[in-house]
Design a protein around this motif. Structure first.
Motif, PDB file in Angstrom:
ATOM      1  N   ILE A   7    -119.774   4.281  -6.959  1.00  7.83           N
ATOM      2  CA  ILE A   7    -119.745   4.381  -8.424  1.00  7.83           C
ATOM      3  C   ILE A   7    -120.357   5.705  -8.884  1.00  7.83           C
ATOM      4  CG2 ILE A   7    -120.725   3.378 -10.540  1.00  7.83           C
ATOM      5  CD1 ILE A   7    -120.286   0.600  -9.162  1.00  7.83           C
ATOM      6  N   ALA A   8    -121.423   6.111  -8.234  1.00  4.51           N
ATOM      7  CA  ALA A   8    -122.079   7.363  -8.621  1.00  4.51           C
ATOM      8  C   ALA A   8    -121.228   8.593  -8.276  1.00  4.51           C
ATOM      9  CB  ALA A   8    -123.444   7.470  -7.935  1.00  4.51           C
TER      10      ALA A   8
ATOM     11  N   ALA B 257    -110.340   8.318  -7.370  1.00  4.78           N
ATOM     12  CA  ALA B 257    -110.922   7.215  -6.597  1.00  4.78           C
ATOM     13  C   ALA B 257    -111.023   5.954  -7.454  1.00  4.78           C
ATOM     14  CB  ALA B 257    -112.295   7.607  -6.058  1.00  4.78           C
ATOM     15  N   MET B 258    -111.378   6.118  -8.725  1.00  7.71           N
ATOM     16  CA  MET B 258    -111.448   4.957  -9.625  1.00  7.71           C
ATOM     17  C   MET B 258    -110.053   4.404  -9.913  1.00  7.71           C
ATOM     18  SD  MET B 258    -114.308   3.713 -10.472  1.00  7.71           S
ATOM     19  CE  MET B 258    -116.043   4.109 -10.557  1.00  7.71           C
ATOM     20  N   LYS B 259    -109.080   5.294 -10.028  1.00 11.46           N
ATOM     21  CA  LYS B 259    -107.704   4.842 -10.276  1.00 11.46           C
ATOM     22  C   LYS B 259    -107.229   3.964  -9.122  1.00 11.46           C
ATOM     23  CE  LYS B 259    -103.036   6.390 -11.193  1.00 11.46           C
ATOM     24  NZ  LYS B 259    -102.079   7.474 -11.153  1.00 11.46           N
ATOM     25  N   GLN B 260    -107.607   4.329  -7.918  1.00 14.00           N
ATOM     26  CA  GLN B 260    -107.214   3.541  -6.751  1.00 14.00           C
ATOM     27  C   GLN B 260    -107.801   2.131  -6.811  1.00 14.00           C
ATOM     28  OE1 GLN B 260    -104.947   4.215  -4.363  1.00 14.00           O
ATOM     29  NE2 GLN B 260    -105.304   2.098  -3.725  1.00 14.00           N
ATOM     30  N   VAL B 261    -108.998   1.997  -7.356  1.00 10.98           N
ATOM     31  CA  VAL B 261    -109.611   0.672  -7.502  1.00 10.98           C
ATOM     32  C   VAL B 261    -108.752  -0.180  -8.429  1.00 10.98           C
ATOM     33  CG1 VAL B 261    -111.632  -0.580  -8.378  1.00 10.98           C
ATOM     34  CG2 VAL B 261    -111.950   1.511  -7.038  1.00 10.98           C
ATOM     35  N   SER B 262    -108.361   0.383  -9.558  1.00 13.06           N
ATOM     36  CA  SER B 262    -107.518  -0.348 -10.509  1.00 13.06           C
ATOM     37  C   SER B 262    -106.169  -0.697  -9.906  1.00 13.06           C
ATOM     38  CB  SER B 262    -107.326   0.475 -11.783  1.00 13.06           C
ATOM     39  OG  SER B 262    -108.569   0.649 -12.428  1.00 13.06           O
TER      40      SER B 262
ATOM     41  N   ARG C 199    -112.534  -9.774  -9.655  1.00 12.61           N
ATOM     42  CA  ARG C 199    -112.378  -9.260 -11.016  1.00 12.61           C
ATOM     43  C   ARG C 199    -113.711  -8.707 -11.525  1.00 12.61           C
ATOM     44  NH1 ARG C 199    -114.214 -10.217 -15.403  1.00 12.61           N
ATOM     45  NH2 ARG C 199    -115.055 -12.230 -14.822  1.00 12.61           N
ATOM     46  N   ALA C 200    -114.776  -9.463 -11.317  1.00 14.79           N
ATOM     47  CA  ALA C 200    -116.103  -9.025 -11.764  1.00 14.79           C
ATOM     48  C   ALA C 200    -116.524  -7.731 -11.065  1.00 14.79           C
ATOM     49  CB  ALA C 200    -117.131 -10.127 -11.515  1.00 14.79           C
ATOM     50  N   ILE C 201    -116.248  -7.639  -9.776  1.00 14.12           N
ATOM     51  CA  ILE C 201    -116.591  -6.423  -9.024  1.00 14.12           C
ATOM     52  C   ILE C 201    -115.807  -5.231  -9.571  1.00 14.12           C
ATOM     53  CG2 ILE C 201    -116.418  -5.271  -6.774  1.00 14.12           C
ATOM     54  CD1 ILE C 201    -116.808  -8.157  -5.541  1.00 14.12           C
ATOM     55  N   VAL C 202    -114.503  -5.407  -9.718  1.00 10.94           N
ATOM     56  CA  VAL C 202    -113.644  -4.310 -10.164  1.00 10.94           C
ATOM     57  C   VAL C 202    -113.989  -3.884 -11.588  1.00 10.94           C
ATOM     58  CG1 VAL C 202    -111.264  -3.681 -10.743  1.00 10.94           C
ATOM     59  CG2 VAL C 202    -111.774  -4.794  -8.551  1.00 10.94           C
ATOM     60  N   GLU C 203    -114.132  -4.839 -12.483  1.00  9.83           N
ATOM     61  CA  GLU C 203    -114.443  -4.481 -13.876  1.00  9.83           C
ATOM     62  C   GLU C 203    -115.742  -3.704 -13.979  1.00  9.83           C
ATOM     63  OE1 GLU C 203    -114.297  -7.864 -16.484  1.00  9.83           O
ATOM     64  OE2 GLU C 203    -112.112  -8.020 -16.327  1.00  9.83           O
ATOM     65  N   ALA C 204    -116.779  -4.173 -13.307  1.00 11.28           N
ATOM     66  CA  ALA C 204    -118.060  -3.470 -13.352  1.00 11.28           C
ATOM     67  C   ALA C 204    -117.955  -2.095 -12.699  1.00 11.28           C
ATOM     68  CB  ALA C 204    -119.146  -4.308 -12.678  1.00 11.28           C
ATOM     69  N   THR C 205    -117.152  -2.011 -11.646  1.00  8.74           N
ATOM     70  CA  THR C 205    -116.990  -0.734 -10.957  1.00  8.74           C
ATOM     71  C   THR C 205    -116.301   0.287 -11.853  1.00  8.74           C
ATOM     72  OG1 THR C 205    -116.950  -1.790  -8.789  1.00  8.74           O
ATOM     73  CG2 THR C 205    -115.952   0.403  -8.946  1.00  8.74           C
TER      74      THR C 205
ATOM     75  N   GLN D 215    -116.140   0.349 -14.960  1.00  8.18           N
ATOM     76  CA  GLN D 215    -117.028   0.652 -16.093  1.00  8.18           C
ATOM     77  C   GLN D 215    -118.261   1.433 -15.640  1.00  8.18           C
ATOM     78  OE1 GLN D 215    -117.851  -3.223 -17.766  1.00  8.18           O
ATOM     79  NE2 GLN D 215    -115.743  -3.484 -18.463  1.00  8.18           N
ATOM     80  N   ARG D 216    -118.341   1.671 -14.345  1.00  6.87           N
ATOM     81  CA  ARG D 216    -119.463   2.394 -13.729  1.00  6.87           C
ATOM     82  C   ARG D 216    -120.805   1.715 -13.990  1.00  6.87           C
ATOM     83  NH1 ARG D 216    -117.942   7.222 -11.336  1.00  6.87           N
ATOM     84  NH2 ARG D 216    -115.899   7.978 -11.973  1.00  6.87           N
ATOM     85  N   ASN D 217    -120.778   0.397 -13.977  1.00  6.07           N
ATOM     86  CA  ASN D 217    -121.985  -0.401 -14.131  1.00  6.07           C
ATOM     87  C   ASN D 217    -122.420  -0.824 -12.723  1.00  6.07           C
ATOM     88  OD1 ASN D 217    -123.953  -2.362 -14.545  1.00  6.07           O
ATOM     89  ND2 ASN D 217    -122.940  -3.183 -16.371  1.00  6.07           N
TER      90      ASN D 217
END
Length: 140
Positions: free
Chosen positions: A17-18, A24-29, A100-106, A108-110
């Motif tokens: 996340i940092a 890289a974030m697009k790949q998560v989505s 879903r919780a992991i991906v959403e928080a990721t 959102q960079r939380n």
């Protein structure tokens, strides 16, 4: 193995996340979109493969070869258990909510929420495996 995963993978996710760039974030989505489509088809094997790809993505892009290598080794060791856990009643549904919780928080960079969701996911997977083996022992 699951205790070790709890130590390694959430830290790698925080590092991901940092450090993650937009690609890289697009790949998560994109991985999450594939997981949702695969879940709709009830294809547990394909879902397990995509979940592994997501975990490996976090590890590969966390900026640490040590976390990457250790995490991938652990994932390889538990891969044979993943389908067994997913075959437990209700586990696919609860797993999807956890992812879903992991991906959403990721995305959102939380990092705190993402790591917390990841630990919960690993613990729930371990419980599903333990229950599966306990039921098998009871049947013998």
């Amino acid at each position: 193995m699951y205790e070790l995963r709890e130590m390694v993978e959430p830290v790698a996710l925080r590092r991901f996340i940092a450090a993650a760039d937009a690609a890289a974030m697009k790949q998560v989505s994109e991985s999450w979109a594939i997981m949702r489509k695969t879940f709709a088809k009830r294809d547990a094997l394909a879902l397990a493969r995509e979940a592994t790809r997501l975990y490996e993505h976090f590890l590969t892009h966390c900026g640490s070869p040590v976390y990457r290598d250790t995490g991938v080794q652990l994932l390889n060791r538990v891969s044979y258990l993943r389908l067994a856990a997913m075959s437990s009643p209700g586990r696919l549904e609860s797993g999807m909510e956890e992812w879903r919780a992991i991906v959403e928080a990721t995305v959102q960079r939380n990092a705190d929420a993402a790591a917390e969701a990841y630990v919960a996911h690993i613990r729930n997977a371990r419980l599903a495996i333990e229950q599966k083996f306990a039921a098998k022992d009871d049947a013998i």
